[in-house]
Design a protein around this motif. Structure first.
Motif, PDB file in Angstrom:
ATOM      1  N   MET A   1      48.365  66.137  24.791  1.00 19.07           N
ATOM      2  CA  MET A   1      47.376  65.581  26.183  1.00 19.07           C
ATOM      3  C   MET A   1      46.286  64.378  26.687  1.00 19.07           C
ATOM      4  O   MET A   1      46.521  63.447  27.007  1.00 19.07           O
ATOM      5  N   LYS A   2      45.320  64.687  24.900  1.00 23.88           N
ATOM      6  CA  LYS A   2      44.631  63.003  24.798  1.00 23.88           C
ATOM      7  C   LYS A   2      44.859  62.077  24.505  1.00 23.88           C
ATOM      8  O   LYS A   2      44.331  60.508  25.142  1.00 23.88           O
ATOM      9  N   GLU A   3      45.977  62.235  23.777  1.00 18.72           N
ATOM     10  CA  GLU A   3      46.904  60.805  23.192  1.00 18.72           C
ATOM     11  C   GLU A   3      47.653  60.500  24.877  1.00 18.72           C
ATOM     12  O   GLU A   3      47.557  58.997  24.828  1.00 18.72           O
ATOM     13  N   LYS A   4      48.155  61.357  25.349  1.00 27.19           N
ATOM     14  CA  LYS A   4      48.711  60.894  26.721  1.00 27.19           C
ATOM     15  C   LYS A   4      47.989  60.333  27.571  1.00 27.19           C
ATOM     16  O   LYS A   4      48.342  59.172  28.263  1.00 27.19           O
ATOM     17  N   ILE A   5      47.046  60.816  27.968  1.00 29.10           N
ATOM     18  CA  ILE A   5      45.891  59.953  28.830  1.00 29.10           C
ATOM     19  C   ILE A   5      44.943  59.183  28.178  1.00 29.10           C
ATOM     20  O   ILE A   5      45.086  57.906  28.499  1.00 29.10           O
ATOM     21  N   SER A   6      44.982  59.110  27.253  1.00 26.43           N
ATOM     22  CA  SER A   6      44.403  57.745  26.471  1.00 26.43           C
ATOM     23  C   SER A   6      45.179  56.757  26.523  1.00 26.43           C
ATOM     24  O   SER A   6      45.203  55.338  26.993  1.00 26.43           O
ATOM     25  N   THR A   7      46.720  56.382  25.998  1.00 32.95           N
ATOM     26  CA  THR A   7      47.595  55.675  26.097  1.00 32.95           C
ATOM     27  C   THR A   7      47.595  55.035  27.839  1.00 32.95           C
ATOM     28  O   THR A   7      47.102  53.953  28.116  1.00 32.95           O
ATOM     29  N   TYR A   8      47.624  56.285  28.819  1.00 30.52           N
ATOM     30  CA  TYR A   8      48.081  55.414  29.829  1.00 30.52           C
ATOM     31  C   TYR A   8      47.009  54.904  30.987  1.00 30.52           C
ATOM     32  O   TYR A   8      47.202  53.720  30.999  1.00 30.52           O
ATOM     33  N   ILE A   9      45.603  55.240  30.406  1.00 25.35           N
ATOM     34  CA  ILE A   9      44.488  54.547  30.684  1.00 25.35           C
ATOM     35  C   ILE A   9      44.252  52.938  30.026  1.00 25.35           C
ATOM     36  O   ILE A   9      43.497  52.275  30.627  1.00 25.35           O
ATOM     37  N   ASP A  10      44.604  52.895  28.542  1.00 26.85           N
ATOM     38  CA  ASP A  10      44.378  51.906  27.714  1.00 26.85           C
ATOM     39  C   ASP A  10      45.452  50.678  28.547  1.00 26.85           C
ATOM     40  O   ASP A  10      45.169  49.212  28.352  1.00 26.85           O
ATOM     41  N   SER A  11      46.203  51.214  28.848  1.00 27.06           N
ATOM     42  CA  SER A  11      47.832  50.384  29.538  1.00 27.06           C
ATOM     43  C   SER A  11      46.957  49.822  30.910  1.00 27.06           C
ATOM     44  O   SER A  11      47.729  48.919  31.600  1.00 27.06           O
ATOM     45  N   GLN A  12      45.692  50.466  31.532  1.00 27.07           N
ATOM     46  CA  GLN A  12      45.630  50.217  32.821  1.00 27.07           C
ATOM     47  C   GLN A  12      44.222  48.740  33.246  1.00 27.07           C
ATOM     48  O   GLN A  12      43.679  48.194  33.728  1.00 27.07           O
ATOM     49  N   ARG A  13      44.265  48.151  31.447  1.00 31.12           N
ATOM     50  CA  ARG A  13      42.880  47.901  30.842  1.00 31.12           C
ATOM     51  C   ARG A  13      42.250  46.836  32.274  1.00 31.12           C
ATOM     52  O   ARG A  13      41.356  46.293  32.657  1.00 31.12           O
ATOM     53  N   GLU A  14      44.167  45.914  31.789  1.00 25.34           N
ATOM     54  CA  GLU A  14      43.505  44.573  32.949  1.00 25.34           C
ATOM     55  C   GLU A  14      43.501  44.297  34.905  1.00 25.34           C
ATOM     56  O   GLU A  14      42.780  43.511  34.485  1.00 25.34           O
ATOM     57  N   ASP A  15      44.612  45.991  34.287  1.00 27.93           N
ATOM     58  CA  ASP A  15      43.616  46.103  36.399  1.00 27.93           C
ATOM     59  C   ASP A  15      42.627  46.137  36.099  1.00 27.93           C
ATOM     60  O   ASP A  15      41.906  46.057  37.535  1.00 27.93           O
ATOM     61  N   PHE A  16      42.224  47.480  35.687  1.00 27.04           N
ATOM     62  CA  PHE A  16      40.970  47.959  35.358  1.00 27.04           C
ATOM     63  C   PHE A  16      39.854  46.652  34.855  1.00 27.04           C
ATOM     64  O   PHE A  16      38.893  46.514  36.927  1.00 27.04           O
ATOM     65  N   LEU A  17      39.747  45.598  35.468  1.00 27.76           N
ATOM     66  CA  LEU A  17      38.819  44.653  35.013  1.00 27.76           C
ATOM     67  C   LEU A  17      39.029  43.619  36.335  1.00 27.76           C
ATOM     68  O   LEU A  17      38.102  43.377  36.556  1.00 27.76           O
ATOM     69  N   LYS A  18      40.313  43.349  36.505  1.00 22.36           N
ATOM     70  CA  LYS A  18      40.167  42.436  37.923  1.00 22.36           C
ATOM     71  C   LYS A  18      39.516  43.391  38.901  1.00 22.36           C
ATOM     72  O   LYS A  18      38.887  42.733  39.985  1.00 22.36           O
ATOM     73  N   ASP A  19      40.079  44.377  39.155  1.00 22.11           N
ATOM     74  CA  ASP A  19      39.669  44.905  40.151  1.00 22.11           C
ATOM     75  C   ASP A  19      37.578  45.241  40.184  1.00 22.11           C
ATOM     76  O   ASP A  19      36.739  45.686  40.992  1.00 22.11           O
ATOM     77  N   LEU A  20      37.091  45.061  39.163  1.00 20.34           N
ATOM     78  CA  LEU A  20      35.845  45.414  38.699  1.00 20.34           C
ATOM     79  C   LEU A  20      35.292  44.608  38.455  1.00 20.34           C
ATOM     80  O   LEU A  20      34.528  43.853  39.322  1.00 20.34           O
ATOM     81  N   LYS A  21      35.732  43.061  38.585  1.00 22.15           N
ATOM     82  CA  LYS A  21      35.531  41.133  39.276  1.00 22.15           C
ATOM     83  C   LYS A  21      35.628  41.644  40.862  1.00 22.15           C
ATOM     84  O   LYS A  21      34.104  40.721  41.045  1.00 22.15           O
ATOM     85  N   SER A  22      36.663  41.851  40.829  1.00 16.46           N
ATOM     86  CA  SER A  22      36.511  41.904  42.705  1.00 16.46           C
ATOM     87  C   SER A  22      35.156  42.594  43.279  1.00 16.46           C
ATOM     88  O   SER A  22      34.781  42.322  44.657  1.00 16.46           O
ATOM     89  N   LEU A  23      34.736  43.660  42.695  1.00 15.04           N
ATOM     90  CA  LEU A  23      33.175  44.698  43.442  1.00 15.04           C
ATOM     91  C   LEU A  23      32.262  44.292  42.825  1.00 15.04           C
ATOM     92  O   LEU A  23      31.575  43.555  43.463  1.00 15.04           O
ATOM     93  N   VAL A  24      31.849  43.625  41.699  1.00 13.26           N
ATOM     94  CA  VAL A  24      30.620  42.559  41.016  1.00 13.26           C
ATOM     95  C   VAL A  24      30.321  41.516  41.660  1.00 13.26           C
ATOM     96  O   VAL A  24      28.963  41.266  41.814  1.00 13.26           O
ATOM     97  N   ASP A  25      31.861  41.190  42.598  1.00 11.00           N
ATOM     98  CA  ASP A  25      31.590  39.559  42.212  1.00 11.00           C
ATOM     99  C   ASP A  25      30.715  39.387  44.425  1.00 11.00           C
ATOM    100  O   ASP A  25      30.619  38.126  44.874  1.00 11.00           O
TER     101      ASP A  25
END
Length: 464
Positions: A1-25
């Protein structure tokens, strides 16, 4: 379960940072209200962007008149995740632009990267991960995105006038491992009018301006006192208190300024109160005996320098669960024969109106001071350690970090202080200064993703 969750979240890294910038700006600092925007344009704009991001990830949202936004996934929700989109003013001395997020050495710099836009996205991506990995939950999850946390949480007052509270609430707006106890607060203002005749007198006194801050500066204007008379007392009191004093002439009068160390009222022992040190100095000078000088002696008796436990005024107390009471003498002003001031007490579970409020009122009355109005005590917020949300969160924390999970008691307040059953889980790890509310606020990107993973696991444990 832990590996499954971690793999998915890691795959979202670039989208996460793009969304974060759009809010922080977006500069989402509270301003004067506008029609349909109770906290001004900035917070409303940030909420619109958060709703846009949520929709892009496939979630339906509700906007509560720009006080807060909401996503509910699944039926019969039992878990609320609470984060906020408003930020404090940027202030000065930034190396990077506060509203143009920049990534340097694995850190995202910008106002709100940690507090609390980054934290909100952790919850959103956890909700997305749970949906993609596990499908429809047995019990629903609700993400609430507030717009007024930094200025008193009026957003939640409005939101909960429209929505019910849920059995479990987690907010990533504080510290790890988990905060389950927030001390109560008693912050009375007081006043006194005093006769002030004579040759050698206090003309005026100015100390702190905010009750919840240990004052680092204070100033007194004296009539009839020479620099020579003051110097010997300054040497003695400075050595005793560790506070620095300086003298200057001002229109034939002597001005003495004090410089100490500021700190938050939740931990006043970490500061050095310039106000109480200056009161000690005043009481060491050869002033004319009158009601004003007697009042300064009374204040030193009630609030001795470096005493932060309320012992001298009679309210020292503690209990095993919530710790000790702390007292900050944060504000004092005197002019034209009138004293005004305020205290800030952070109170343990054992504190009540009889053993705190009434005791202080009696001590004040005996020395000619009185409360302004009828101050109230804010109760302790406490969730027992055996609550399912706490047991689940700490189990997940230990599994994902390898660190021991424990409950924390704090003197400050979090976003969940007025929410029954609410606890603060993250987002700050011990040992790192994320420069919250300061210049160059940052978030560690890997830690943001770790928070998203842990919140995903908690959603799974409580709702699936």
């Amino acid at each position: 379960m832990k590996e499954k969750i971690s793999t998915y979240i890691d795959s979202q890294r670039e989208d996460f940072l793009k969304d974060l910038k759009s809010l922080v700006d977006i500069k989402s600092v509270r301003e004067a209200p506008l029609p349909g925007m109770p906290f001004g344009e900035g917070p409303a704009k940030a909420l619109r962007e958060a709703i846009k991001i949520s929709a892009a990830h496939g979630f339906d949202t509700v906007n509560f008149e720009n006080y807060a936004g909401e996503i509910t996934y699944g039926k019969d929700p039992v878990l609320m995740l609470l984060a906020h989109l408003d930020v404090v003013d940027e202030g000065d001395f930034w190396t990077y632009e506060p509203y143009n997020m920049k990534i340097v050495d694995g850190k995202a710099y910008g106002r709100g990267t940690t507090d609390d836009k980054g934290a909100m996205l952790c919850c959103l991506y956890a909700l997305k991960a749970a949906r993609e990995l596990f499908g429809e939950p047995k019990k629903g999850v609700r993400l609430v995105m507030g717009c007024g946390e930094e200025t008193g949480s009026e957003d939640m007052d409005y939101y909960f006038s429209k929505r019910e509270m849920l059995p479990y609430t987690l907010s990533p707006d504080a510290d790890y491992p988990l905060i389950n106890l927030e001390k109560g607060r008693f912050a009375p203002k007081f006043t006194k009018t005093a006769e002030n005749s004579g040759e050698k007198t206090v003309v005026s006194f100015s100390g702190g301006t905010t009750g919840n801050i240990v004052p680092c500066k204070s100033r007194v204007l004296l009539s009839g006192i020479t620099a020579e008379e003051a110097n010997s007392a300054i040497i003695e009191i400075s050595a005793k208190t560790g506070v620095e004093f300086s003298i200057e002439e001002e229109n034939g009068k002597l001005c003495i300024s004090a410089l100490g160390v500021s700190a938050h009222a939740a931990h006043p022992e970490s500061g050095n109160n310039a106000q109480t040190a200056l009161i000690s100095l005043i009481n060491a000078l050869p002033l004319t005996e009158n009601e004003t000088t007697a009042s300064f002696r009374a204040l030193e008796k009630l609030f001795p320098h470096k005493e932060t436990d309320g012992c001298s005024i009679g309210v020292k107390m503690s209990d095993e669960t919530s710790g000790a009471l702390t007292l900050n003498f944060g504000v004092l002003h005197f002019e034209n024969g009138v004293f005004t001031g305020s205290l800030d007490l952070r109170c343990p579970i054992c504190a009540n109106e009889e053993n705190v409020k009434a005791v202080i009122a009696k001590a004040f009355s005996e020395n000619g001071f009185a409360f302004e109005g009828e101050p109230s005590m804010i109760p302790v917020h406490y969730v027992p350690e055996d609550a399912p949300v706490i047991k689940t969160a700490l189990k997940v924390y230990e599994e994902y970090t390898g660190l021991p999970g424990e409950c924390l008691s704090i003197g400050g307040g979090t976003y969940v202080h007025d929410i029954p059953g609410g606890v603060a889980f993250g987002i700050e790890f011990s040992g790192t200064d994320y420069r919250i509310h300061g210049a160059d606020e940052f978030a560690v990107i890997d830690e943001l993703l770790l928070t998203a993973k842990m919140y995903t696991a908690i959603i799974y444990e409580l709702c699936y």
